[in-house]
Design a protein around this motif. Structure first.
Motif, PDB file in Angstrom:
ATOM      1  N   VAL A 259     -95.201   2.559  33.946  1.00 52.16           N
ATOM      2  CA  VAL A 259     -95.939   1.678  33.367  1.00 52.16           C
ATOM      3  C   VAL A 259     -95.618   0.475  34.052  1.00 52.16           C
ATOM      4  O   VAL A 259     -94.371   0.089  34.212  1.00 52.16           O
ATOM      5  N   SER A 261     -96.484  -3.744  34.664  1.00 55.16           N
ATOM      6  CA  SER A 261     -96.885  -4.910  34.011  1.00 55.16           C
ATOM      7  C   SER A 261     -96.776  -6.068  34.835  1.00 55.16           C
ATOM      8  O   SER A 261     -95.879  -6.404  35.521  1.00 55.16           O
ATOM      9  N   ILE A 303     -99.854   3.780  34.422  1.00 56.35           N
ATOM     10  CA  ILE A 303    -100.548   2.962  33.488  1.00 56.35           C
ATOM     11  C   ILE A 303    -100.375   1.496  33.993  1.00 56.35           C
ATOM     12  O   ILE A 303     -99.121   1.194  34.314  1.00 56.35           O
ATOM     13  N   CYS A 305    -100.987  -2.547  33.326  1.00 52.22           N
ATOM     14  CA  CYS A 305    -101.296  -3.713  32.625  1.00 52.22           C
ATOM     15  C   CYS A 305    -101.161  -4.996  33.452  1.00 52.22           C
ATOM     16  O   CYS A 305    -100.190  -5.566  33.668  1.00 52.22           O
ATOM     17  N   TYR A 331    -110.852  -3.368  29.581  1.00 49.16           N
ATOM     18  CA  TYR A 331    -110.676  -4.654  29.975  1.00 49.16           C
ATOM     19  C   TYR A 331    -111.151  -5.749  28.310  1.00 49.16           C
ATOM     20  O   TYR A 331    -112.092  -5.231  27.796  1.00 49.16           O
ATOM     21  N   CYS A 348    -107.229  -9.690  30.101  1.00 47.04           N
ATOM     22  CA  CYS A 348    -106.160  -8.472  30.234  1.00 47.04           C
ATOM     23  C   CYS A 348    -106.909  -7.256  30.522  1.00 47.04           C
ATOM     24  O   CYS A 348    -107.919  -6.843  29.816  1.00 47.04           O
ATOM     25  N   THR A 350    -106.298  -3.154  31.593  1.00 44.66           N
ATOM     26  CA  THR A 350    -105.261  -2.017  31.313  1.00 44.66           C
ATOM     27  C   THR A 350    -106.032  -0.762  32.155  1.00 44.66           C
ATOM     28  O   THR A 350    -107.423  -0.332  31.992  1.00 44.66           O
ATOM     29  N   LYS A 362    -109.688   1.937  21.547  1.00 47.92           N
ATOM     30  CA  LYS A 362    -109.245   0.628  22.186  1.00 47.92           C
ATOM     31  C   LYS A 362    -109.394  -0.144  20.802  1.00 47.92           C
ATOM     32  O   LYS A 362    -110.476  -0.179  20.222  1.00 47.92           O
ATOM     33  N   VAL A 422    -100.369   1.499  24.146  1.00 48.01           N
ATOM     34  CA  VAL A 422    -100.254   0.328  25.073  1.00 48.01           C
ATOM     35  C   VAL A 422    -100.652  -0.875  24.688  1.00 48.01           C
ATOM     36  O   VAL A 422    -101.807  -1.141  24.607  1.00 48.01           O
ATOM     37  N   ASN A 424    -101.430  -4.820  25.968  1.00 49.28           N
ATOM     38  CA  ASN A 424    -101.287  -5.689  27.104  1.00 49.28           C
ATOM     39  C   ASN A 424    -101.820  -6.951  26.674  1.00 49.28           C
ATOM     40  O   ASN A 424    -102.900  -7.143  26.137  1.00 49.28           O
ATOM     41  N   CYS A 462     -96.623  -4.893  26.454  1.00 50.78           N
ATOM     42  CA  CYS A 462     -96.359  -5.375  27.871  1.00 50.78           C
ATOM     43  C   CYS A 462     -97.145  -6.729  27.981  1.00 50.78           C
ATOM     44  O   CYS A 462     -97.791  -6.880  27.415  1.00 50.78           O
TER      45      CYS A 462
END
Length: 606
Positions: A259, A261, A303, A305, A331, A348, A350, A362, A422, A424, A462
């Motif tokens: 992952v 970030s 992934i 972020c 998004y 943000c 992802t 989501k 996850v 973000n 993240c």
């Protein structure tokens, strides 16, 4: 008749791998002005536009400085040549440039020497001649060897020979090579050190002859794309597990995932006023987007972020480009209550590898909506406007629930879905709004708690929290609570943080990078520990500008369901300060990327 009024390049310094797209201003036959393209396949009133790009090479070969790539090199470090380092890194524009860079430059020699088990004793402590514009450098000031590149016949800029076999035109000691026939041109390694020329003319569709003046522009010399030193994954469990390879050729261990970030610095904030120490060409979006893409793709994370991703850049660049590398995109852009007029709004983003994960659900968190609900419930009507002015900061969070497509070794429930949550986020940047920062983080964690109650699911949190280690938001994330006497709680004009006892959560979150401080032994870990704050077990910095250095970015994980296998090495301040600060030609954000490799723990039976 169609005519070209003006041709202009947004940036006059071309960079290898960075697209050049001139603005062409046209007058149409009806006298209207436009920048639209008119192709040969779709002529306008019998006319179309013809484009040509040329590389202009003089009889004298040219190299560019490795430190100041917009400057022509005048000397070359022979130590680099002997050590078989990339030849492009051996060039310098002046003796002063070489002297100032020596502390960092000699590390290249040391690394090359250690890689072949040499002690560097063969490196000559002498200098060759500089050109007439240079001056000698005392042996006492630095140790190395150089040569005047004006007398070096073997320079080829580290690539294949510069000169193709076909010559387009020769004129006054210059040779022009046609290199492109479209409006857009991407400089290549063969173009380094040379000027490019762009030609645009309206052409009669029947005769194929120019129907007006040929408009031309010349660029500066093409410079190479800076190549930052590669960052490696460092195992944190004390064992060099099979599968932990450098990012260049990483093959993930079975059952693990990575992952990333990264706050990539929105173009709207990358201004010369804020970052006047960074060359303007390195701040330009056409350059930064390619440099960021190279860096992000190079990490090969499962992934991603990303924060500060402008909505137009997400749609036009990141989503389609990362799609080519196998990523699916999600998004959430910031809300727009603070903005008026037409502004670029960031948010943000992802991304996840389609071959490693599938999208399940989501969730979008709009802190402005939460602020509206809060003020409606607890703030007196007379104070509502003041409260909203303080709380409405447009920040958001994007939460994605993913399902793993890879096997999870050690799980005692084979065949059961392995889900992953996850989050973000990008928390408010205003340093005087400590109450707002803490309230946003608390709001996000309460939302994640609801997801945790509904499903047994590992979680990652993240983002850029704009909060240093030890601050109230960091304490809430890392410790699950904020002590009632924490100094950040003194700033609470709306009373939204009272009583302090409510500032808790039940998620077993741990900062991934604290693993460097807690686990394992070895040379790589010891080096990383020197880049950590021993009082907080967090990196010394993730954000490094001329005016601020500190940690704002984190990857938190639920320690009851995930373990950290390895971490992307941290950068040291000294190496970044050679370019004053971030962003720089090498690193295109004011933040550094964080990356962690995780493994899911076996589920406990209930």
């Amino acid at each position: 008749m169609l005519s070209v009024l003006r041709v202009h390049l947004p940036s006059d310094i071309p960079i290898v791998g960075c697209e050049l797209t001139p603005y062409v201003l046209l007058r149409r036959p009806d006298s209207s002005i436009t920048t639209d393209d008119v192709s040969e396949s779709a002529p306008l009133d019998g006319y179309y536009l013809r484009y040509k790009w040329y590389r202009i090479q003089s009889d004298r070969k040219v190299a560019v400085c490795s430190v100041h790539p917009s400057e022509q090199a005048t000397l070359q470090c022979l130590g680099c040549v002997k050590a078989k380092l990339p030849v492009a890194k051996s060039y310098h524009c002046t003796p002063r440039c070489f002297s100032d860079a020596w502390q960092h430059h000699r590390l290249l020699h040391d690394r090359a020497a250690s890689s072949v088990n040499e002690n560097g004793a063969e490196e000559e402590e002498m200098f060759g001649r500089f050109n007439s514009s240079g001056s000698g450098v005392s042996n006492a000031s630095l140790s190395g060897s150089t040569s005047n590149i004006g007398h070096n016949p073997s320079i080829n800029n580290g690539s294949a020979p510069l000169y193709p076999t076909t010559v387009t035109e020769r004129s006054g000691g210059e040779t022009w090579f046609e290199v492109g026939r479209s409006k857009t041109y991407t400089p290549t390694a063969d173009d380094i050190g040379h000027v490019l020329k762009f030609e645009c003319v309206a052409v009669d569709a029947e005769t194929k002859l120019p129907a007006g003046h040929v408009n031309t522009i010349l660029t500066s010399r093409v410079i190479p794309a800076p190549t930052p030193s590669p960052r490696h994954l460092i195992p944190v469990n004390g064992v060099d597990v099979m599968g932990h390879l450098d990012l260049d050729g990483r093959t993930a261990s079975s059952g693990t995932f990575t992952v990333l970030s990264y706050n990539i610095l929105s173009d709207a904030y990358a201004t010369n006023d804020l970052f006047n120490y960074c060359p303007s060409w390195a701040l330009s979006w056409p350059y930064r987007r390619q440099n960021l893409l190279r860096e992000i793709v190079g990490y090969r994370a499962d992934i991603l972020c990303l924060q500060e991703v402008q909505s137009d850049h997400f749609e036009e660049f990141f989503a389609p480009e990362l799609d080519k590398h196998g990523y699916q995109a999600l998004y959430k852009k910031k809300t727009a209550e603070v903005y008026s007029g037409t502004y670029a709004i960031d948010g943000c983003a992802t991304f996840f590898r389609r071959d490693r994960f599938s999208h399940v659900k989501k969730y979008e968190v709009e802190f402005n909506k939460a602020a509206q609900s809060l003020t409606d419930a607890v703030v007196p009507l007379t104070q509502k406007k003041t409260a909203l002015n303080r709380l409405l900061k447009d920040n958001v969070a994007l939460i994605a629930v993913l399902e793993a497509k890879f096997s999870n070794h050690g799980a005692d429930t084979p065949g059961k879905r392995q889900l992953l949550c996850v989050a973000n986020t990008h928390v408010s940047v205003h340093q005087d709004l400590k109450d707002v920062k803490l309230w946003q983080v608390h709001t996000l964690l309460k939302g994640l708690e609801k997801i945790a109650v509904s499903a047994e699911i590992p979680m990652l949190v993240c983002g850029d929290f704009n909060s240093v280690p030890g601050s109230a938001p960091h304490a809430l994330l890392a410790m699950g609570k904020v002590e009632p006497m924490h100094p950040d709680l003194a700033i609470d004009p709306l009373g939204i943080l009272r009583p302090p006892g409510k500032l808790t959560h039940q998620l077993p979150l741990v900062s991934a990078y604290s693993s460097f401080a807690r686990m394992g032994v070895g040379l790589g870990l010891e080096q990383q520990r020197r880049r950590m704050d021993t009082t907080t077990n967090e990196p010394l910095f993730t954000n490094c500008t001329r005016d601020f250095i500190g940690t704002h970015d984190y990857i938190f994980y639920t320690a009851d369901s995930l373990t950290v296998e390895s971490l992307l090495e941290l950068l040291d301040e000294e190496s970044l300060r050679k370019d004053t600060a971030l962003p720089s030609p090498e690193w295109s954000s004011d933040h550094i990327a964080l990356l962690a490799e995780f493994r899911c723990k076996p589920r406990t039976r209930r």
